[in-house]
Design a protein around this motif. Sequence first.
Motif, PDB file in Angstrom:
ATOM      1  N   ASN A 574       0.818  -1.213   0.000  1.00  0.00           N
ATOM      2  CA  ASN A 574       0.000   0.000   0.000  1.00  0.00           C
ATOM      3  C   ASN A 574       0.851   1.263   0.000  1.00  0.00           C
ATOM      4  N   PHE A 575       2.091   1.147   0.459  1.00  0.00           N
ATOM      5  CA  PHE A 575       2.926   2.337   0.625  1.00  0.00           C
ATOM      6  C   PHE A 575       4.188   2.333  -0.239  1.00  0.00           C
ATOM      7  N   GLY A 576       4.642   1.167  -0.639  1.00  0.00           N
ATOM      8  CA  GLY A 576       5.872   1.100  -1.429  1.00  0.00           C
ATOM      9  C   GLY A 576       5.736   1.846  -2.757  1.00  0.00           C
ATOM     10  N   ILE A 577       6.806   2.524  -3.142  1.00  0.00           N
ATOM     11  CA  ILE A 577       6.828   3.285  -4.392  1.00  0.00           C
ATOM     12  C   ILE A 577       7.639   2.520  -5.418  1.00  0.00           C
ATOM     13  N   HIS A 578       7.047   2.255  -6.576  1.00  0.00           N
ATOM     14  CA  HIS A 578       7.746   1.611  -7.686  1.00  0.00           C
ATOM     15  C   HIS A 578       8.336   2.734  -8.548  1.00  0.00           C
ATOM     16  N   PRO A 579       9.670   2.961  -8.480  1.00  0.00           N
ATOM     17  CA  PRO A 579      10.250   4.132  -9.159  1.00  0.00           C
ATOM     18  C   PRO A 579       9.895   4.236 -10.644  1.00  0.00           C
ATOM     19  N   LYS A 580      10.002   3.142 -11.380  1.00  0.00           N
ATOM     20  CA  LYS A 580       9.732   3.230 -12.822  1.00  0.00           C
ATOM     21  C   LYS A 580       8.280   3.593 -13.105  1.00  0.00           C
ATOM     22  N   ILE A 581       7.364   3.030 -12.315  1.00  0.00           N
ATOM     23  CA  ILE A 581       5.944   3.358 -12.498  1.00  0.00           C
ATOM     24  C   ILE A 581       5.699   4.826 -12.167  1.00  0.00           C
ATOM     25  N   GLN A 582       6.291   5.294 -11.062  1.00  0.00           N
ATOM     26  CA  GLN A 582       6.081   6.697 -10.678  1.00  0.00           C
ATOM     27  C   GLN A 582       6.696   7.646 -11.696  1.00  0.00           C
ATOM     28  N   HIS A 583       7.870   7.317 -12.209  1.00  0.00           N
ATOM     29  CA  HIS A 583       8.470   8.147 -13.256  1.00  0.00           C
ATOM     30  C   HIS A 583       7.573   8.155 -14.497  1.00  0.00           C
ATOM     31  N   SER A 584       6.890   7.039 -14.782  1.00  0.00           N
ATOM     32  CA  SER A 584       5.961   6.993 -15.921  1.00  0.00           C
ATOM     33  C   SER A 584       4.819   7.986 -15.720  1.00  0.00           C
ATOM     34  N   ILE A 585       4.272   7.997 -14.503  1.00  0.00           N
ATOM     35  CA  ILE A 585       3.199   8.933 -14.178  1.00  0.00           C
ATOM     36  C   ILE A 585       3.679  10.373 -14.353  1.00  0.00           C
ATOM     37  N   LEU A 586       4.852  10.682 -13.832  1.00  0.00           N
ATOM     38  CA  LEU A 586       5.380  12.043 -13.913  1.00  0.00           C
ATOM     39  C   LEU A 586       5.711  12.424 -15.348  1.00  0.00           C
ATOM     40  N   ALA A 587       6.306  11.498 -16.103  1.00  0.00           N
ATOM     41  CA  ALA A 587       6.634  11.788 -17.502  1.00  0.00           C
ATOM     42  C   ALA A 587       5.366  12.076 -18.298  1.00  0.00           C
ATOM     43  N   GLN A 588       4.327  11.294 -18.043  1.00  0.00           N
ATOM     44  CA  GLN A 588       3.069  11.487 -18.767  1.00  0.00           C
ATOM     45  C   GLN A 588       2.456  12.849 -18.460  1.00  0.00           C
ATOM     46  N   HIS A 589       2.465  13.229 -17.194  1.00  0.00           N
ATOM     47  CA  HIS A 589       1.902  14.530 -16.828  1.00  0.00           C
ATOM     48  C   HIS A 589       2.745  15.679 -17.375  1.00  0.00           C
ATOM     49  N   CYS A 590       4.056  15.517 -17.359  1.00  0.00           N
ATOM     50  CA  CYS A 590       4.921  16.561 -17.930  1.00  0.00           C
ATOM     51  C   CYS A 590       4.637  16.746 -19.413  1.00  0.00           C
ATOM     52  N   LEU A 591       4.544  15.638 -20.154  1.00  0.00           N
ATOM     53  CA  LEU A 591       4.310  15.735 -21.598  1.00  0.00           C
ATOM     54  C   LEU A 591       2.921  16.309 -21.898  1.00  0.00           C
TER      55      LEU A 591
END
Length: 739
Positions: A574-591
Amino acid sequence: MSRSGALGGILAIKDVLEKVSANADDINALTDYMEKLNSMVDMSMSDDYKSCPQALQTRIEDLRRDVDAISKDIINLRSQNRITHIFTTKATSGKIQEHLRALMWAIHKFIVGGTLEIEMAVDELHAAIQDGFGHMDIRFDGLGQQVQNLEKRIELGDDYVPIPRYARSARFDSNSNRIVCEETTRLETLATVYHWIKPGDSRLADLPTDLVQQPTERRVLWLDGPAGTGKSTIAQTTAEWCEAVGYLGASFFCARDSNECSNVQLVFPTIAYQLGLYSVDFRDRVADVLRADPDIQNTSASRQLQKLIAEPLRAVNSSGAFPACAVIIDALDECKDDQAMSVILKALAHYVGDLDPLKIFITSRPLQHITGGFGMTELKDNTQHLAMNNISPGIVTRDITQYLQKQLAAVAHCYDIRSSWPSDDEMAALVHQANRLFIFAATAVKFVQDLRYSDPEAQLKALLRSRLPTSTTSPYRFLDALYTEVLHTAFPEIDRALKARLKMVLGSIVLVRDRLSPLSLEVLLGLERDTVRKTLRQLHSLVIVPEDDNDTIRLIHPSFQDFLTDGLRCKDLNFGIHPKIQHSILAQHCLRTLQDLQRDICEIGDLSKLNDESACKHWAFHLGNAEISEDIHELLKVFVAEHLLHWLEALSLLGDIGVAIEGLPVVRRTLRGLPLPASNILSLLYDCERIARQFYPCLSVSCLQVYFGIIPFCPTNIGLRKQYEHEVVSMHSLCMRVN
């Protein structure tokens, strides 16, 4: 349609390709994708297909259609082979390769898209996020001030004294959240550092004997220790001790969550700038260097140290004397440096003999690229090493006990706890759990005194009852248990929507390239106003959320980021952060944000037209560390085809064309490793990188050079010119607009 239909179709295609394809590497790559697909499906889908989330069912149907289409093409190709026997021809081999890559891309899209939906509950958040984008503010934080500074510089004319670019927030006194050692703690360690820095200081008489005898003639003192042992607190205390008597020449406190404070290119220019404030003669020598070569501060760290510090020091010393002083570099390991050996330490190794009379105090974790740097002969012979792990456990335990006693006494007074609290047994247990980590003690106090619970006695009992993680040999086992207890107390029950929101907000704070304010984070993620505050309301013992929406959010300590992103330490999914998934979310929002860019977006001075600064500066970083989904690929395709020049214009306005030079190669490396559909994305990114490098000086001076001074002079055969010829602005039309 069950999942077995899509998987069966893929197996059938693979069987055909194995019989007709001579490229074993391609078949192996397809096999790897199939294994990932099976693993993802087995972990995330129930046997009852209809009970799966609708978004996942839709993705399965899309995969089935892709597989069916590829299967038909393969069957036709195989039939053709039976008739003409041309499977060995170059043309047919190319078609096989094309089908194979198409199949791998179809599987890749399904895996990444499905993982994102499972991990982030994208299907439930999608509507809210889209609504948020509809209300997105468009702005660039602080750009007005940057433009005003540039105008001021132009007005000053020939009398202007050039200064190096520098990181404002790297100074020891720029952040009010930095703390110093408690009055009666760390005395032996501080005495050792102080005596090395300023051996004749009268204040040393009030301190205990040094831990070790320090050869004070050595130019560098290195204090190393694991995360959470209090290195930064010691550095802050030392900086204030030096500053009190005018002995602090410069300080650079690195921070991984700050772009400027983690930029190795800013370390030596910032130190040179601050030394210029310490000595006018030194400032004038540096100004001479910058007049002769304004781009020197954009060169390698070694060149910067030579030209901006070592040579000006030598010049000042030859004509007089540079006043002795301390230079403090804290948390060097938090600088973003992907080299096998620290570039800062390699530079110091070359020029450490030319830095008299500076005394350089460096703290860091003992990471390999740091220890390797200090192991270089030139630096090793000029460095005194002080390891936190070599300090007597009895001294550390005494200091942590004194800290906890003082802090918890204040808590007891605040809550009017009249009994003898905490008990001796509770104090002993708490000190034991701290395991020589000051960050445990500091976090425990925040957790116990949290006003949202207003029950310190119950909070302490809950903390001491917290279960240890499986790995009881880890030096961070008690700290991990503490972080887990804080998270479970804040979120005793967590549904899918809250889990998704928490991961999106907390994961972004952890992995974003630069610190953001609550408002900026909501803008970037397309969330409703106050979502960030509501999500983090129960986590104030771990996350510092400012009262002002425009001030930045900070983690209490970098070790919390390490905990969240390490699946072996943070066991609760519930709390662990998957770096690649989170970077995907951030990259998508940036683009998505960058789709609003347009030519001459400022309309010669109207700054309100600009988009979010974080997206412009950091989309490449996030994409380079992301899993590339179909959505990201489509957004990137539009961005590259329509907005590359607009992006260069925005970077020019921000004074950061270097972002393109550093970021675009990372993006290209990431994309080259994927079975993407045929497109001109890679070639256009390469052209853009070449332009940014070749035209760096003029782009740094004028943002509109992008349109009237660069594209017209590019070779006619490069793709970027053909793609953006319609954006070219003539000098005549530009002058008419300005007038």
